[in-house]
Design a protein around this motif. Structure first.
Motif, PDB file in Angstrom:
ATOM      1  N   LEU A 183      31.637  61.044  17.770  1.00 17.78           N
ATOM      2  CA  LEU A 183      32.409  61.536  18.900  1.00 17.78           C
ATOM      3  C   LEU A 183      31.472  62.396  19.724  1.00 17.78           C
ATOM      4  CD1 LEU A 183      35.079  62.215  20.404  1.00 17.78           C
ATOM      5  CD2 LEU A 183      35.435  64.006  18.711  1.00 17.78           C
ATOM      6  N   TYR A 184      31.399  62.107  21.016  1.00 16.58           N
ATOM      7  CA  TYR A 184      30.510  62.859  21.898  1.00 16.58           C
ATOM      8  C   TYR A 184      31.278  63.205  23.159  1.00 16.58           C
ATOM      9  CZ  TYR A 184      26.332  64.104  24.534  1.00 16.58           C
ATOM     10  OH  TYR A 184      25.403  64.771  25.264  1.00 16.58           O
ATOM     11  N   LEU A 185      31.368  64.486  23.476  1.00 20.73           N
ATOM     12  CA  LEU A 185      32.051  64.965  24.675  1.00 20.73           C
ATOM     13  C   LEU A 185      31.033  65.665  25.554  1.00 20.73           C
ATOM     14  CD1 LEU A 185      35.065  66.743  22.887  1.00 20.73           C
ATOM     15  CD2 LEU A 185      34.847  64.331  23.464  1.00 20.73           C
ATOM     16  N   LYS A 186      30.997  65.294  26.817  1.00 20.32           N
ATOM     17  CA  LYS A 186      30.074  65.965  27.726  1.00 20.32           C
ATOM     18  C   LYS A 186      30.707  66.112  29.103  1.00 20.32           C
ATOM     19  CE  LYS A 186      27.509  61.971  29.440  1.00 20.32           C
ATOM     20  NZ  LYS A 186      26.193  61.381  29.633  1.00 20.32           N
ATOM     21  N   PRO A 187      30.316  67.152  29.836  1.00 14.46           N
ATOM     22  CA  PRO A 187      30.823  67.313  31.187  1.00 14.46           C
ATOM     23  C   PRO A 187      30.318  66.177  32.076  1.00 14.46           C
ATOM     24  CG  PRO A 187      29.664  69.294  30.444  1.00 14.46           C
ATOM     25  CD  PRO A 187      29.423  68.226  29.432  1.00 14.46           C
ATOM     26  N   MET A 219      35.189  65.094  32.176  1.00  6.85           N
ATOM     27  CA  MET A 219      34.328  64.886  31.020  1.00  6.85           C
ATOM     28  C   MET A 219      34.146  63.398  30.778  1.00  6.85           C
ATOM     29  SD  MET A 219      35.801  67.565  28.221  1.00  6.85           S
ATOM     30  CE  MET A 219      36.016  69.288  28.574  1.00  6.85           C
ATOM     31  N   GLU A 220      33.108  63.093  30.022  1.00  5.91           N
ATOM     32  CA  GLU A 220      32.918  61.747  29.507  1.00  5.91           C
ATOM     33  C   GLU A 220      32.998  61.865  27.992  1.00  5.91           C
ATOM     34  OE1 GLU A 220      29.930  58.753  31.078  1.00  5.91           O
ATOM     35  OE2 GLU A 220      29.042  59.309  29.138  1.00  5.91           O
ATOM     36  N   TRP A 221      33.908  61.109  27.402  1.00  7.81           N
ATOM     37  CA  TRP A 221      34.080  61.113  25.959  1.00  7.81           C
ATOM     38  C   TRP A 221      33.630  59.761  25.422  1.00  7.81           C
ATOM     39  CZ3 TRP A 221      39.493  63.475  24.464  1.00  7.81           C
ATOM     40  CH2 TRP A 221      39.574  64.775  24.955  1.00  7.81           C
ATOM     41  N   SER A 222      32.878  59.784  24.342  1.00  7.16           N
ATOM     42  CA  SER A 222      32.418  58.558  23.699  1.00  7.16           C
ATOM     43  C   SER A 222      32.796  58.588  22.223  1.00  7.16           C
ATOM     44  CB  SER A 222      30.899  58.426  23.829  1.00  7.16           C
ATOM     45  OG  SER A 222      30.520  58.399  25.187  1.00  7.16           O
ATOM     46  N   PHE A 223      33.223  57.435  21.717  1.00  6.70           N
ATOM     47  CA  PHE A 223      33.640  57.281  20.320  1.00  6.70           C
ATOM     48  C   PHE A 223      32.964  56.056  19.729  1.00  6.70           C
ATOM     49  CE2 PHE A 223      37.133  58.957  22.793  1.00  6.70           C
ATOM     50  CZ  PHE A 223      37.635  59.990  22.030  1.00  6.70           C
ATOM     51  N   ILE A 224      32.722  56.086  18.434  1.00  5.00           N
ATOM     52  CA  ILE A 224      32.252  54.895  17.731  1.00  5.00           C
ATOM     53  C   ILE A 224      32.925  54.850  16.361  1.00  5.00           C
ATOM     54  CG2 ILE A 224      30.198  55.963  16.692  1.00  5.00           C
ATOM     55  CD1 ILE A 224      28.790  53.200  17.447  1.00  5.00           C
ATOM     56  N   LEU A 225      33.234  53.655  15.923  1.00  2.00           N
ATOM     57  CA  LEU A 225      33.863  53.463  14.617  1.00  2.00           C
ATOM     58  C   LEU A 225      32.812  53.032  13.608  1.00  2.00           C
ATOM     59  CD1 LEU A 225      37.107  51.488  15.573  1.00  2.00           C
ATOM     60  CD2 LEU A 225      36.822  53.955  15.285  1.00  2.00           C
ATOM     61  N   GLY A 226      32.982  53.511  12.381  1.00  2.00           N
ATOM     62  CA  GLY A 226      32.119  53.090  11.285  1.00  2.00           C
ATOM     63  C   GLY A 226      32.628  51.797  10.673  1.00  2.00           C
ATOM     64  N   ALA A 227      31.928  51.300   9.671  1.00  2.00           N
ATOM     65  CA  ALA A 227      32.307  50.061   8.986  1.00  2.00           C
ATOM     66  C   ALA A 227      33.683  50.173   8.328  1.00  2.00           C
ATOM     67  CB  ALA A 227      31.251  49.699   7.939  1.00  2.00           C
ATOM     68  N   ASP A 228      34.106  51.407   8.023  1.00  2.00           N
ATOM     69  CA  ASP A 228      35.413  51.634   7.393  1.00  2.00           C
ATOM     70  C   ASP A 228      36.533  51.799   8.422  1.00  2.00           C
ATOM     71  OD1 ASP A 228      34.713  54.088   8.444  1.00  2.00           O
ATOM     72  OD2 ASP A 228      34.900  55.179   6.559  1.00  2.00           O
ATOM     73  N   ALA A 229      36.228  51.544   9.704  1.00  2.00           N
ATOM     74  CA  ALA A 229      37.173  51.645  10.823  1.00  2.00           C
ATOM     75  C   ALA A 229      37.610  53.077  11.105  1.00  2.00           C
ATOM     76  CB  ALA A 229      38.378  50.734  10.626  1.00  2.00           C
ATOM     77  N   LYS A 230      36.891  54.054  10.578  1.00  2.00           N
ATOM     78  CA  LYS A 230      37.151  55.463  10.893  1.00  2.00           C
ATOM     79  C   LYS A 230      36.219  55.885  12.018  1.00  2.00           C
ATOM     80  CE  LYS A 230      38.612  56.799   6.269  1.00  2.00           C
ATOM     81  NZ  LYS A 230      39.881  57.453   6.439  1.00  2.00           N
ATOM     82  N   ILE A 231      36.655  56.862  12.797  1.00  8.83           N
ATOM     83  CA  ILE A 231      35.796  57.375  13.861  1.00  8.83           C
ATOM     84  C   ILE A 231      34.605  58.068  13.203  1.00  8.83           C
ATOM     85  CG2 ILE A 231      35.619  58.967  15.807  1.00  8.83           C
ATOM     86  CD1 ILE A 231      38.675  58.568  16.171  1.00  8.83           C
ATOM     87  N   LEU A 236      32.553  63.758  10.099  1.00  6.03           N
ATOM     88  CA  LEU A 236      32.938  64.121  11.461  1.00  6.03           C
ATOM     89  C   LEU A 236      34.090  65.119  11.439  1.00  6.03           C
ATOM     90  CD1 LEU A 236      32.584  63.777  14.494  1.00  6.03           C
ATOM     91  CD2 LEU A 236      34.153  61.827  14.374  1.00  6.03           C
ATOM     92  N   ALA A 237      35.031  64.931  10.541  1.00  6.84           N
ATOM     93  CA  ALA A 237      36.160  65.862  10.416  1.00  6.84           C
ATOM     94  C   ALA A 237      35.651  67.263  10.057  1.00  6.84           C
ATOM     95  CB  ALA A 237      37.145  65.368   9.366  1.00  6.84           C
ATOM     96  N   GLU A 238      34.690  67.348   9.165  1.00  9.60           N
ATOM     97  CA  GLU A 238      34.133  68.649   8.779  1.00  9.60           C
ATOM     98  C   GLU A 238      33.407  69.294   9.955  1.00  9.60           C
ATOM     99  OE1 GLU A 238      33.156  72.093   6.981  1.00  9.60           O
ATOM    100  OE2 GLU A 238      34.641  70.617   6.330  1.00  9.60           O
ATOM    101  N   LEU A 239      32.634  68.527  10.688  1.00 11.98           N
ATOM    102  CA  LEU A 239      31.936  69.055  11.856  1.00 11.98           C
ATOM    103  C   LEU A 239      32.933  69.567  12.897  1.00 11.98           C
ATOM    104  CD1 LEU A 239      29.214  69.520  13.215  1.00 11.98           C
ATOM    105  CD2 LEU A 239      29.388  67.207  14.152  1.00 11.98           C
TER     106      LEU A 239
END
Length: 82
Positions: A76-80, A61-73, A15-18
């Motif tokens: 991430l989804y951002l939409k108007p 905007m509506e922002w959505s986040f989800i954490l992985g098993a390692d507790a890292k984000i 996600l950081a690279e993206l």
């Protein structure tokens, strides 16, 4: 106005690279949106994403986040939103 773009959790490497690849687009969108006015938690989606309404001076905007098993984000989804 206030700016709040601090994440307490680091994103997963993919996600950081993206985000790095899309940095200019993200920065331009946020610049157009203007000053941050409000963030409110809407709830958790059926897929397990935390969903927030984010209101800026010039956009909503509506922002959505989800954490992985390692507790890292891991997502991430951002939409108007209206």
């Amino acid at each position: 106005g206030k700016r709040l773009f601090v994440l307490e959790r680091r994103p997963a490497p993919a996600l950081a690279e993206l985000a790095r690849q899309q940095r200019e687009i993200i920065q331009a969108d946020l610049a157009r949106a203007g000053d941050l006015k409000d963030i409110s938690f809407k709830g958790v989606s059926q897929a397990g994403w935390d969903v927030y309404d984010v209101r800026f001076a010039n956009a909503n905007m509506e922002w959505s986040f989800i954490l992985g098993a390692d507790a890292k984000i891991s997502g991430l989804y951002l939409k108007p939103s209206p």
